[in-house]
Design a protein around this motif. Structure first.
Motif, mmCIF file in Angstrom:
data_model
loop_
_atom_site.group_PDB
_atom_site.id
_atom_site.type_symbol
_atom_site.label_atom_id
_atom_site.label_comp_id
_atom_site.label_asym_id
_atom_site.label_seq_id
_atom_site.Cartn_x
_atom_site.Cartn_y
_atom_site.Cartn_z
ATOM 1 N N TRP A 1 0.876 -1.201 0.106
ATOM 2 C CA TRP A 1 -0.161 0.118 0.018
ATOM 3 C C TRP A 1 0.783 1.261 0.058
ATOM 4 N N GLN A 2 0.070 2.463 -0.290
ATOM 5 C CA GLN A 2 1.079 3.781 -0.113
ATOM 6 C C GLN A 2 0.550 4.719 0.799
ATOM 7 N N THR A 3 1.293 5.413 1.603
ATOM 8 C CA THR A 3 0.903 6.193 2.617
ATOM 9 C C THR A 3 0.270 7.809 1.881
ATOM 10 N N ALA A 4 -0.290 8.586 2.578
ATOM 11 C CA ALA A 4 -0.575 9.603 2.065
ATOM 12 C C ALA A 4 0.108 10.520 1.567
ATOM 13 N N LEU A 5 1.650 10.101 1.836
ATOM 14 C CA LEU A 5 2.612 10.900 1.212
ATOM 15 C C LEU A 5 3.279 10.448 0.236
ATOM 16 N N HIS A 6 2.752 9.247 -0.600
ATOM 17 C CA HIS A 6 2.962 8.414 -1.513
ATOM 18 C C HIS A 6 4.469 7.467 -1.304
ATOM 19 N N THR A 7 4.572 7.061 -0.026
ATOM 20 C CA THR A 7 5.574 6.305 0.451
ATOM 21 C C THR A 7 5.138 4.746 0.226
ATOM 22 N N PRO A 8 5.672 3.839 -0.534
ATOM 23 C CA PRO A 8 5.195 2.599 -0.746
ATOM 24 C C PRO A 8 5.533 1.886 0.673
ATOM 25 N N ARG A 9 4.798 0.860 1.065
ATOM 26 C CA ARG A 9 4.691 0.153 2.166
ATOM 27 C C ARG A 9 4.313 -1.224 1.963
ATOM 28 N N THR A 10 4.903 -2.273 2.859
ATOM 29 C CA THR A 10 4.544 -3.495 2.741
ATOM 30 C C THR A 10 4.353 -4.058 4.475
ATOM 31 N N THR A 11 3.218 -4.464 4.520
ATOM 32 C CA THR A 11 2.774 -5.034 5.790
ATOM 33 C C THR A 11 3.962 -6.296 6.241
ATOM 34 N N ARG A 12 4.273 -6.294 7.357
ATOM 35 C CA ARG A 12 5.037 -7.648 7.660
ATOM 36 C C ARG A 12 3.845 -8.805 8.526
ATOM 37 N N TYR A 13 3.017 -8.085 9.070
ATOM 38 C CA TYR A 13 2.242 -9.111 9.696
ATOM 39 C C TYR A 13 0.823 -8.932 9.196
ATOM 40 N N ALA A 14 -0.021 -9.893 9.213
ATOM 41 C CA ALA A 14 -1.380 -9.870 9.124
ATOM 42 C C ALA A 14 -2.206 -9.070 9.973
ATOM 43 N N PHE A 15 -3.252 -8.267 9.693
ATOM 44 C CA PHE A 15 -4.025 -7.723 10.766
ATOM 45 C C PHE A 15 -5.494 -7.860 10.554
ATOM 46 N N LEU A 16 -5.989 -7.929 11.490
ATOM 47 C CA LEU A 16 -7.791 -7.856 11.326
ATOM 48 C C LEU A 16 -8.267 -6.731 12.280
#
Length: 54
Positions: free
Chosen positions: A39-54
């Motif tokens: 996903w991308q932050t509001a500042l257009h920085t790409p990120r990848t989650t390390r863990y799954a979240f619910l």
């Protein structure tokens, strides 16, 4: 009230769980983000989650 617990499996995997009290009068819904979700932050920085979240 929220409750949480942690668990370590025999294979040394760590789990964290938490209950959440959601109001029944609003349209709130849980959201699931899988492990390695891109996903991308509001500042257009790409990120990848390390863990799954619910």
């Amino acid at each position: 009230m929220c409750t949480s617990l942690t668990y370590t499996s025999a294979a040394e995997h760590h789990f964290f769980a938490r209950t959440m009290d959601f109001p029944t009068t609003t349209s709130w819904r849980p959201v699931f983000l899988p492990r390695n979700y891109h996903w991308q932050t509001a500042l257009h920085t790409p990120r990848t989650t390390r863990y799954a979240f619910l």
